[in-house]
Scaffold this active site. Structure first.
Site, mmCIF file in Angstrom:
data_model
loop_
_atom_site.group_PDB
_atom_site.id
_atom_site.type_symbol
_atom_site.label_atom_id
_atom_site.label_comp_id
_atom_site.label_asym_id
_atom_site.label_seq_id
_atom_site.Cartn_x
_atom_site.Cartn_y
_atom_site.Cartn_z
ATOM 1 C CG ASP A 1 -32.928 1.943 89.171
ATOM 2 O OD1 ASP A 1 -33.317 0.813 88.821
ATOM 3 O OD2 ASP A 1 -32.098 2.123 90.094
ATOM 4 C CB THR A 2 -34.699 -1.055 84.356
ATOM 5 O OG1 THR A 2 -36.079 -0.804 84.652
ATOM 6 C CG2 THR A 2 -34.177 -2.201 85.189
ATOM 7 C CG ASP B 1 -36.679 1.466 91.197
ATOM 8 O OD1 ASP B 1 -37.014 0.940 92.281
ATOM 9 O OD2 ASP B 1 -36.132 0.833 90.270
ATOM 10 C CD GLU C 1 -31.163 -1.605 93.512
ATOM 11 O OE1 GLU C 1 -29.965 -1.831 93.792
ATOM 12 O OE2 GLU C 1 -31.574 -1.446 92.337
ATOM 13 C CD GLU D 1 -32.776 -7.672 89.658
ATOM 14 O OE1 GLU D 1 -33.293 -6.703 90.239
ATOM 15 O OE2 GLU D 1 -32.098 -7.564 88.609
HETATM 16 O O1 KIV Z 1 -35.671 -0.997 87.884
HETATM 17 C C1 KIV Z 1 -36.330 -2.032 87.691
HETATM 18 O O2 KIV Z 1 -36.941 -2.246 86.635
HETATM 19 C C2 KIV Z 1 -36.357 -3.031 88.763
HETATM 20 C C3 KIV Z 1 -36.862 -4.378 88.410
HETATM 21 C C4 KIV Z 1 -35.811 -5.139 87.671
HETATM 22 C C5 KIV Z 1 -37.363 -5.109 89.593
HETATM 23 O O3 KIV Z 1 -35.938 -2.732 89.857
HETATM 24 NA NA NA Z 2 -34.622 -0.847 89.899
#
Ligand code: KIV
Ligand code: NA
Length: 261
Positions: A43-44, A82, A112, A174
């Site tokens: 979700d980044t 995610d 998460e 993280e």
């Molecule tokens: O969303 C993402 O890219 C992540 C990574 C930072 C582990 O959760």
């Molecule tokens: Na993430």
């Protein structure tokens, strides 16, 4: 050959696991060609591709769009999708949304925190789950390292164990102290994938835009292997100059199969 959850688990203690995020088809294609065994559609994407200030703005529709694109680029690679903010808020909501990610092309889902009931419900319904603890951006109030006090470190350890016992097959750690990353890696049966969690994790993950140097902010624990934003600027300037001078479309240069690296 695509690695399923079991094969990734068996890498623990044998081979360091390299994981990269990807959000688009051409990037996923290159990552698969590099034999990276597992891609995270994180979700980044909301921050590094969509311009949001937080991952909390990402929806399940955004995620299915990107999971689909990555799957089309990397048909033979394990893809983790995610679950965005609140789409895992209770077991049934999480199962509905996890099924959407799987239908879009994910092999497993990541969520998460120590949401043990949610994890157990997904696993009981045949969905492979990756956990995520330490700094958890969907709910974090600050982006500083988590687990520096003894109490915080104990909480991260307890959460990681709970995530494992609920049935997760792998866990992302993280932004935690490196010795805590090492302790967790020793303690857990499942592979630990670190991002800012030190060299002793079973694997490492980077946000590909950070690794590419595509953006204007990088967390302190990432590494830039290239400076793609500079390349884009250069290309745009070159093109603008050639249009202005009427040089383009003369002397067209094409790289055959360039989309395939
Ligand atoms: O969303 C993402 O890219 C992540 C990574 C930072 C582990 O959760
Ligand atoms: Na993430």
């Amino acid at each position: 050959m695509k690695k399923h959850a079991q094969a990734l688990m068996e890498m623990k203690g044998r081979t360091p696991i390299a994981m990269l995020t990807a959000y688009t088809c051409p990037v996923a294609r290159a990552v698969e060609r590099a034999s990276i065994p597992v891609i995270l559609v994180g979700d980044t994407v909301g921050m590094v591709e969509m311009g949001f200030d937080s991952t909390r703005d990402v929806t399940i529709d955004h995620m299915t769009y990107h999971v689909g694109a990555v799957r089309r680029g990397a048909p033979e690679t394990h893809i983790i999708g995610d679950l965005p903010y609140q789409t895992d808020k209770d077991p049934d909501t999480a199962l509905w949304n996890a099924r959407r990610l799987i239908a879009a092309g994910a092999d497993s889902v990541k969520l998460e925190g120590a949401k043990t009931e949610v994890i157990r419900h997904l696993v009981d319904n045949g969905i492979a789950v990756v956990g995520h603890t330490g700094l958890t951006p969907q709910t974090a109030k600050s982006f500083t390292k988590v687990g520096r006090t003894e109490q915080e470190a104990r909480q991260v350890l307890e959460d990681a164990i709970a995530i494992q016992e609920a049935g997760a097959f792998m866990i992302v750690l993280e932004h935690i102290p490196y010795d805590l990353g090492a302790t967790l890696t020793d303690t857990l049966r499942i592979p630990t994938i670190g991002i800012g969690a030190g060299p002793d994790c079973d694997g490492q993950v980077l946000v590909i835009n950070d690794a590419l140097g595509l953006g204007d902010y990088w967390p302190p624990f990432s590494k830039q292997y290239a400076h793609v934003s500079r390349t884009i600027l250069q290309v745009a300037e070159d093109f603008a100059g050639e249009v202005a001078s009427r040089e383009f479309p003369n002397n067209i240069i094409a790289f055959p199969g360039s989309g395939k690296a």
